[in-house]
Design a protein around this motif. Structure first.
Motif, PDB file in Angstrom:
ATOM      1  N   LEU B  21      12.350 -16.642  20.246  1.00 39.99           N
ATOM      2  CA  LEU B  21      11.145 -17.301  19.721  1.00 39.99           C
ATOM      3  C   LEU B  21      10.998 -17.007  18.231  1.00 39.99           C
ATOM      4  O   LEU B  21      10.767 -17.898  17.412  1.00 39.99           O
ATOM      5  CB  LEU B  21       9.900 -16.759  20.446  1.00 39.99           C
ATOM      6  N   LEU B  62       7.957 -27.779  20.269  1.00 44.69           N
ATOM      7  CA  LEU B  62       8.321 -27.111  21.523  1.00 44.69           C
ATOM      8  C   LEU B  62       9.594 -27.726  22.101  1.00 44.69           C
ATOM      9  O   LEU B  62      10.489 -27.014  22.568  1.00 44.69           O
ATOM     10  CB  LEU B  62       7.164 -27.232  22.527  1.00 44.69           C
ATOM     11  N   ASP B  63       9.693 -29.053  22.010  1.00 43.94           N
ATOM     12  CA  ASP B  63      10.915 -29.708  22.487  1.00 43.94           C
ATOM     13  C   ASP B  63      12.121 -29.253  21.684  1.00 43.94           C
ATOM     14  O   ASP B  63      13.197 -29.003  22.231  1.00 43.94           O
ATOM     15  CB  ASP B  63      10.780 -31.241  22.377  1.00 43.94           C
ATOM     16  N   TYR B  65      12.483 -26.422  20.280  1.00 42.18           N
ATOM     17  CA  TYR B  65      12.823 -25.056  20.684  1.00 42.18           C
ATOM     18  C   TYR B  65      13.616 -25.056  21.983  1.00 42.18           C
ATOM     19  O   TYR B  65      14.660 -24.411  22.080  1.00 42.18           O
ATOM     20  CB  TYR B  65      11.556 -24.206  20.833  1.00 42.18           C
ATOM     21  N   LEU B  66      13.107 -25.809  22.982  1.00 42.66           N
ATOM     22  CA  LEU B  66      13.768 -25.802  24.287  1.00 42.66           C
ATOM     23  C   LEU B  66      15.183 -26.354  24.190  1.00 42.66           C
ATOM     24  O   LEU B  66      16.127 -25.819  24.771  1.00 42.66           O
ATOM     25  CB  LEU B  66      12.943 -26.614  25.297  1.00 42.66           C
TER      26      LEU B  66
END
Lengths: 373, 314
Positions: B21, B62-63, B65-66
């Motif tokens: 993260l 967030l996308d 990151y994933l």
């Protein structure tokens, strides 16, 4: 290695195992040496348990560590003779001293938990003592001896205990391990430095009984340093009372409790809480605080706190001349100018009655030395 | 013991997650856009938009990151913006050089710090302690690149004993490889050593204060027994943990040293990647450094438990 005569050696059997004469210890500070122990002289005979009592800072532990020549720095023995089993300790070489420590003279320290090496199994720690002193002893022989000693000090399931780390044993068991370790070289003298202070009261009683049993079984003399008069009454043959670096009274235990001759000894005894049904509202203490080493008063060091002196109207002699330790009655020495004064004798007799009562209830008879701690 | 090790390993997983993260979002926080960095501030806005879409920078964070995490777990660290090549092979090529330098630095640190640290601790507040502690203090204030420069001037330029720059893989020519690694290793090691001296010294001082040391003396134990079994044996469990921390410090120090000695490790591409805002490369490098650090500390903690029976219990 240090050679010593065995218990039945050529020397007369009743020769003292420890003879201290005119011992003085000083702490070297930047502002000059400070005396913490002076003119201390006493003997410990074979198989005798001698109590050395006094408040914190009275010099009792320093006196005891002098016997091993292990006064913590900056302390130094500056005078006196220390004879252990015929050997002059102060003249021994470094190696000779190491040969004596843990062999002829064994120490039982106050806090077993802190005295054990936390990362080594207790069996290995006990065995390394023998192997350090007698390199020719094999690992297997050392193990057999350690097992035997574990059994003798009442450690249950000794084979398993050998393989335990210190933190896996209770405080009482740890103290038994140290006693086993002290015994394995068959010392003539054990120095027990407050061996029960870190323990629960019931365990304290067990350890005291174990020390008695050790004396009876092995004939080992014990110098028992404590501030616990009840423990002294329980196991000691003779008592030495220290105050501000000097011996103030020395007597067989019955005489000391029967007729304490020094006002300080009486003050100590009076501060034992009575075990009668009604606890007192306030606990009795020795009034005032002991003087710091280096700022000891002229004359008798106890004079500022002495109630006998107050009763007598504050005689000058107490603050001008140091009372010597003299034999007041056969075998009973005291360092007080007024040990045999009328007021002193009366105080002693009054106190003795109370103490006798306390002594009777110190230890319950049901506590046996062999039990698990 | 096995249970303790397993427990430590499981505890390391959330740590690694946290690291991922941090790595991902830290790079996003740095001002400056990689596309702008690539094309320059006066670039055609259409082109910028197209490139942003191509790299996925217009997706929700967030996308992003994933997607990134999923790729990383499959060993895909993305494409370098600068060289347009896959990041992973570039880094993998450079790991051996960095590890070699780290081991060299560790070796120098240990050889210097252990004897002096123990000596200072056992002679606490005596003369040898004062001398060692003073030198240590000077060492603590000396940055690695400065030490490295001095070493280079003395041993490479003036005395000409050792090469000042370069690298040969150990497998290719061990002797040459070691000659190349001496100066940078000493530079890194001397940065870590003062820290280690201090820790060893204070640990030994603490151990010497424990009642079991004077008691061992009172039992008449031989001096070697007291030294090895009481002092060193009690020092070890704490020492291995400090080693974990030290490796982190050495890794950090190696970045500057690699640049200075032209050492083809991860540190050299790291500096380049930062100045060029090569996101994928920066992320991957921080992640690799982080994983090395976490793994080393995990090993250190397990080793500590193996050495100290009291920890195993917890």
């Amino acid at each position: 290695m240090h050679e010593r005569t065995s218990a039945t050696g050529s020397r007369e059997p009743d020769a003292p195992v420890l003879e201290v004469t005119d011992l003085a210890v000083e702490f070297m500070t930047r502002s000059g040496p400070i005396r913490v122990v002076e003119e201390v002289a006493f003997r410990v005979r074979p198989g005798e348990i001698v109590g050395l009592v006094g408040e914190s800072g009275s010099g009792k532990t320093v006196t005891m560590m002098s016997v091993l020549r292990l006064v913590p720095p900056p302390g130094r023995i500056t005078a006196g003779r220390i004879i252990v089993d015929g050997t002059d300790v102060r003249s021994l070489s470094r190696d000779g001293m190491r040969g004596l420590r843990g062999s002829a003279v064994a120490l039982i320290p106050p806090d077993a938990t802190a005295a054990l090496n936390p990362v080594v199994k207790v069996g290995d720690q006990v065995m390394e003592g023998v192997r350090s002193h007698r390199p020719q002893v094999s690992e297997a022989e050392a193990r057999t001896l350690a097992l035997e000693m574990f059994r003798r000090v009442g450690l249950p399931r000794p084979e398993q205990r050998l393989r335990r780390y210190p933190h896996e044993l209770s405080g009482g068991m740890q103290q038994r391990v140290l006693i086993a370790s002290a015994l394995q070289m068959a010392p003539r003298l054990i120095l027990a430095d407050e061996p029960t202070t870190a323990l629960d009261v019931t365990i304290q009683a067990q350890i005291l009984r174990l020390l008695l049993a050790v004396r009876d079984e092995f004939g080992t003399a014990i110098l028992f340093v404590t501030h616990d008069l009840a423990a002294v009454a329980e196991i000691c043959d003779r008592v030495l009372v220290m105050y501000s670096g000097r011996l103030v009274e020395s007597a067989p235990v019955a005489d000391l409790f029967g007729q304490p001759l020094h006002p300080y000894t009486r003050a100590l005894m009076a501060s034992i809480p009575p075990l009668s049904a009604d606890p007192p509202d306030r606990l009795q203490t020795v009034a005032g605080a002991p003087p710091e080493p280096g700022s000891w008063p002229e004359g008798c060091r106890f004079a500022p706190r002495c109630d006998l002196r107050t009763q007598l109207g504050g005689p000058d002699v107490c603050t001008t001349s140091q009372p010597p330790l003299v034999e007041v009655r056969p075998g009973h020495h005291a360092a007080c100018h007024f040990a045999t004064s009328e007021a002193g004798v009366r105080a002693a007799t009054d106190l003795a009655a109370t103490v006798e009562e306390a002594e009777a209830v110190v230890l319950p008879e049901s506590v046996q030395p062999g039990g698990a701690a | 013991m096995a249970r303790y090790a397993l427990q430590r390993i499981l505890l390391a997983l959330p740590l690694l997650f946290g690291l991922s993260l941090l790595v991902f979002f830290y790079v996003r926080i740095i001002p400056g856009d990689p596309v702008t960095a690539m094309l320059g501030v006066q670039a055609n806005p259409d082109l910028v938009a197209r490139l942003r879409a191509q790299y996925g920078f217009d997706e929700p964070i967030l996308d992003q990151y994933l997607m990134w995490l999923g790729n990383v777990l499959q060993g895909d660290f993305g494409i370098s913006f600068r060289s347009r090549q896959a990041v992973a092979p570039i880094i993998v090529d450079r790991i051996p050089a960095t590890l070699q330098l780290m081991l060299g630095g560790l070796f120098v640190s240990l050889v210097v710090a252990i004897p002096f640290g123990i000596r200072a601790g056992m002679k606490y507040r005596q003369r040898s302690d004062t001398v060692i502690s003073t030198i240590t203090l000077v060492g603590l204030g000396s940055p690695g690149f400065w030490l490295g420069t001095i070493l280079m001037v003395i041993f490479a330029l003036v005395l000409k004993w050792l090469p000042s720059q370069g690298y040969t893989p150990f497998t290719q020519d061990p002797v040459a490889s070691i000659r190349y690694m001496i100066l940078p290793s000493v530079a890194i090691g001397l940065v870590g050593a003062p820290f280690l001296v201090r820790v060893v010294r204070s640990t030994v001082v603490e151990i010497m204060k424990e009642p079991f040391v004077p008691y061992a003396d009172a039992r008449g134990l031989r001096e070697q027994v007291i030294f090895w079994r009481y002092i060193i044996r009690n020092l070890l469990p704490q020492f291995v943990v400090v080693l974990g921390v030290l490796v982190g410090a050495l890794l950090a120090g190696s970045v500057a040293i690699e640049a200075l000695f032209n050492w083809p490790g991860m540190g050299r591409i790291f500096i380049g990647a930062v100045t060029e805002r090569d996101y994928a490369m920066i992320q991957a490098l921080i992640l690799v450094y982080g994983v090395i650090f976490v793994v080393i500390n995990l090993i250190a903690e397990i080793a500590q438990a193996a050495l100290d029976p009291r920890i195993r219990l917890k």
